[in-house]
Design a protein around this motif. Sequence first.
Motif, PDB file in Angstrom:
ATOM      1  N   PRO A  11      -1.859  -4.213  -7.298  1.00 48.09           N
ATOM      2  CA  PRO A  11      -1.996  -3.049  -8.185  1.00 48.09           C
ATOM      3  C   PRO A  11      -1.410  -2.884  -9.278  1.00 48.09           C
ATOM      4  CG  PRO A  11      -2.660  -2.593  -6.166  1.00 48.09           C
ATOM      5  CD  PRO A  11      -1.765  -3.600  -5.879  1.00 48.09           C
ATOM      6  N   ASP A  12       0.271  -2.117  -9.191  1.00 48.57           N
ATOM      7  CA  ASP A  12       0.593  -1.891  -9.963  1.00 48.57           C
ATOM      8  C   ASP A  12       1.234  -3.235 -11.454  1.00 48.57           C
ATOM      9  OD1 ASP A  12       1.301   0.268  -8.256  1.00 48.57           O
ATOM     10  OD2 ASP A  12       4.159  -1.034  -7.817  1.00 48.57           O
ATOM     11  N   ARG A  13       1.430  -4.160 -10.697  1.00 43.55           N
ATOM     12  CA  ARG A  13       0.710  -5.225 -12.138  1.00 43.55           C
ATOM     13  C   ARG A  13      -0.235  -4.788 -12.663  1.00 43.55           C
ATOM     14  NH1 ARG A  13       3.295 -10.197 -13.259  1.00 43.55           N
ATOM     15  NH2 ARG A  13       1.794 -11.660 -14.155  1.00 43.55           N
ATOM     16  N   ALA A  14      -1.774  -4.896 -11.862  1.00 44.71           N
ATOM     17  CA  ALA A  14      -2.741  -4.440 -12.819  1.00 44.71           C
ATOM     18  C   ALA A  14      -2.728  -3.637 -13.820  1.00 44.71           C
ATOM     19  CB  ALA A  14      -3.779  -4.866 -11.439  1.00 44.71           C
ATOM     20  N   VAL A  50      -7.041   4.676 -18.302  1.00 43.25           N
ATOM     21  CA  VAL A  50      -7.716   4.658 -17.091  1.00 43.25           C
ATOM     22  C   VAL A  50      -8.955   3.881 -16.564  1.00 43.25           C
ATOM     23  CG1 VAL A  50      -9.026   6.957 -15.756  1.00 43.25           C
ATOM     24  CG2 VAL A  50      -6.386   7.571 -16.864  1.00 43.25           C
ATOM     25  N   THR A  51      -9.411   3.619 -17.814  1.00 44.20           N
ATOM     26  CA  THR A  51     -10.896   2.794 -17.138  1.00 44.20           C
ATOM     27  C   THR A  51     -10.574   2.342 -17.155  1.00 44.20           C
ATOM     28  OG1 THR A  51     -12.201   4.499 -18.706  1.00 44.20           O
ATOM     29  CG2 THR A  51     -13.232   2.686 -18.856  1.00 44.20           C
ATOM     30  N   ALA A  52      -9.877   1.072 -18.022  1.00 42.89           N
ATOM     31  CA  ALA A  52      -8.927  -0.091 -18.111  1.00 42.89           C
ATOM     32  C   ALA A  52      -8.653  -0.496 -15.984  1.00 42.89           C
ATOM     33  CB  ALA A  52      -7.704  -0.801 -18.943  1.00 42.89           C
ATOM     34  N   ILE A  53      -7.684   0.436 -15.822  1.00 39.35           N
ATOM     35  CA  ILE A  53      -7.293   0.809 -14.465  1.00 39.35           C
ATOM     36  C   ILE A  53      -8.860   0.146 -13.147  1.00 39.35           C
ATOM     37  CG2 ILE A  53      -6.257   1.952 -12.599  1.00 39.35           C
ATOM     38  CD1 ILE A  53      -4.111   2.852 -14.541  1.00 39.35           C
ATOM     39  N   ASP A  74       2.907   7.493 -11.783  1.00 40.47           N
ATOM     40  CA  ASP A  74       1.983   8.587 -11.084  1.00 40.47           C
ATOM     41  C   ASP A  74       1.047   7.630 -11.024  1.00 40.47           C
ATOM     42  OD1 ASP A  74       3.579  10.725 -10.738  1.00 40.47           O
ATOM     43  OD2 ASP A  74       3.544  10.982 -13.179  1.00 40.47           O
ATOM     44  N   LEU A  75       0.178   7.262 -12.350  1.00 39.34           N
ATOM     45  CA  LEU A  75      -1.236   6.817 -12.031  1.00 39.34           C
ATOM     46  C   LEU A  75      -1.300   5.265 -10.808  1.00 39.34           C
ATOM     47  CD1 LEU A  75      -2.008   5.715 -15.729  1.00 39.34           C
ATOM     48  CD2 LEU A  75      -3.422   7.732 -14.443  1.00 39.34           C
ATOM     49  N   ALA A  76      -0.308   5.040 -10.766  1.00 45.60           N
ATOM     50  CA  ALA A  76      -0.326   3.945  -9.596  1.00 45.60           C
ATOM     51  C   ALA A  76       0.018   4.459  -8.375  1.00 45.60           C
ATOM     52  CB  ALA A  76       1.435   2.830 -10.007  1.00 45.60           C
ATOM     53  N   ALA A  77       0.556   5.584  -8.277  1.00 40.68           N
ATOM     54  CA  ALA A  77       0.486   6.336  -7.144  1.00 40.68           C
ATOM     55  C   ALA A  77      -0.998   6.476  -6.987  1.00 40.68           C
ATOM     56  CB  ALA A  77       0.757   7.477  -6.958  1.00 40.68           C
ATOM     57  N   GLN A  78      -1.617   7.170  -7.919  1.00 46.87           N
ATOM     58  CA  GLN A  78      -2.614   7.388  -7.470  1.00 46.87           C
ATOM     59  C   GLN A  78      -4.646   5.990  -6.879  1.00 46.87           C
ATOM     60  OE1 GLN A  78      -3.913   9.524 -11.810  1.00 46.87           O
ATOM     61  NE2 GLN A  78      -3.273  11.323 -10.444  1.00 46.87           N
ATOM     62  N   ALA A  79      -3.512   5.204  -7.909  1.00 46.51           N
ATOM     63  CA  ALA A  79      -4.857   4.035  -7.725  1.00 46.51           C
ATOM     64  C   ALA A  79      -4.422   3.671  -6.380  1.00 46.51           C
ATOM     65  CB  ALA A  79      -4.158   2.802  -9.192  1.00 46.51           C
ATOM     66  N   HIS A  80      -3.526   3.219  -5.763  1.00 47.83           N
ATOM     67  CA  HIS A  80      -2.745   3.495  -4.191  1.00 47.83           C
ATOM     68  C   HIS A  80      -3.051   4.317  -3.701  1.00 47.83           C
ATOM     69  CE1 HIS A  80       0.872   0.167  -4.721  1.00 47.83           C
ATOM     70  NE2 HIS A  80       0.956   0.477  -5.535  1.00 47.83           N
ATOM     71  N   ARG A  81      -3.044   5.374  -3.582  1.00 39.57           N
ATOM     72  CA  ARG A  81      -4.706   6.429  -2.912  1.00 39.57           C
ATOM     73  C   ARG A  81      -5.880   5.977  -2.689  1.00 39.57           C
ATOM     74  NH1 ARG A  81      -0.424  10.068  -4.747  1.00 39.57           N
ATOM     75  NH2 ARG A  81      -1.770  10.454  -6.392  1.00 39.57           N
ATOM     76  N   LEU A  83      -7.129   3.441  -3.423  1.00 36.62           N
ATOM     77  CA  LEU A  83      -7.467   1.742  -2.943  1.00 36.62           C
ATOM     78  C   LEU A  83      -7.088   2.294  -0.881  1.00 36.62           C
ATOM     79  CD1 LEU A  83      -5.156  -0.571  -4.665  1.00 36.62           C
ATOM     80  CD2 LEU A  83      -8.137  -0.128  -4.335  1.00 36.62           C
ATOM     81  N   GLY A  84      -6.734   3.388  -0.689  1.00 38.85           N
ATOM     82  CA  GLY A  84      -6.863   3.316   0.598  1.00 38.85           C
ATOM     83  C   GLY A  84      -5.422   3.261   1.263  1.00 38.85           C
ATOM     84  N   GLY A  85      -4.159   3.684   0.309  1.00 42.30           N
ATOM     85  CA  GLY A  85      -3.273   2.813   0.854  1.00 42.30           C
ATOM     86  C   GLY A  85      -2.042   3.824   0.571  1.00 42.30           C
ATOM     87  N   SER A  86      -1.227   3.602   0.324  1.00 37.06           N
ATOM     88  CA  SER A  86       0.440   4.759   0.327  1.00 37.06           C
ATOM     89  C   SER A  86       0.913   4.174  -0.796  1.00 37.06           C
ATOM     90  CB  SER A  86       0.802   5.432   1.772  1.00 37.06           C
ATOM     91  OG  SER A  86       1.072   4.620   1.914  1.00 37.06           O
ATOM     92  N   LEU A  87       1.573   5.023  -1.723  1.00 39.53           N
ATOM     93  CA  LEU A  87       3.148   4.419  -2.227  1.00 39.53           C
ATOM     94  C   LEU A  87       4.361   5.028  -1.761  1.00 39.53           C
ATOM     95  CD1 LEU A  87       3.883   2.120  -4.905  1.00 39.53           C
ATOM     96  CD2 LEU A  87       3.027   4.286  -6.444  1.00 39.53           C
TER      97      LEU A  87
END
Length: 89
Positions: A11-14, A50-53, A74-81, A83-87
């Motif tokens: 996700p971070d790379r994306a 945000v739309t691209a992510i 911060d966007l990465a943390a939101q994406a990880h959440r 996705l059901g994971g934690s960062l």
Amino acid sequence: MMNTTDPDDTPDRAILQAFAETVGTQAPRGLQTTPADIAAWDSLAQVHLVTAIEARLSVTLPDEALTTRTTLGDLAAQAHRALGGSLAR
């Protein structure tokens, strides 16, 4: 047995790739990049980012991701959440 997990397919790379495509340049400080680092990272770029992510990761980020510009991390943390994971940071 062949390893089919690409360590670069995270996700971070994306998010970093989506950022580069959205604002037209690499994030100079990686996930610590802020809008102050990139003049092109304005409110419209934030919406596009945000739309691209969301499209890349097949997730829905919280509405505040559209209007709150702090760091890519911060966007990465939101994406990880989403996705059901934690960062862990």
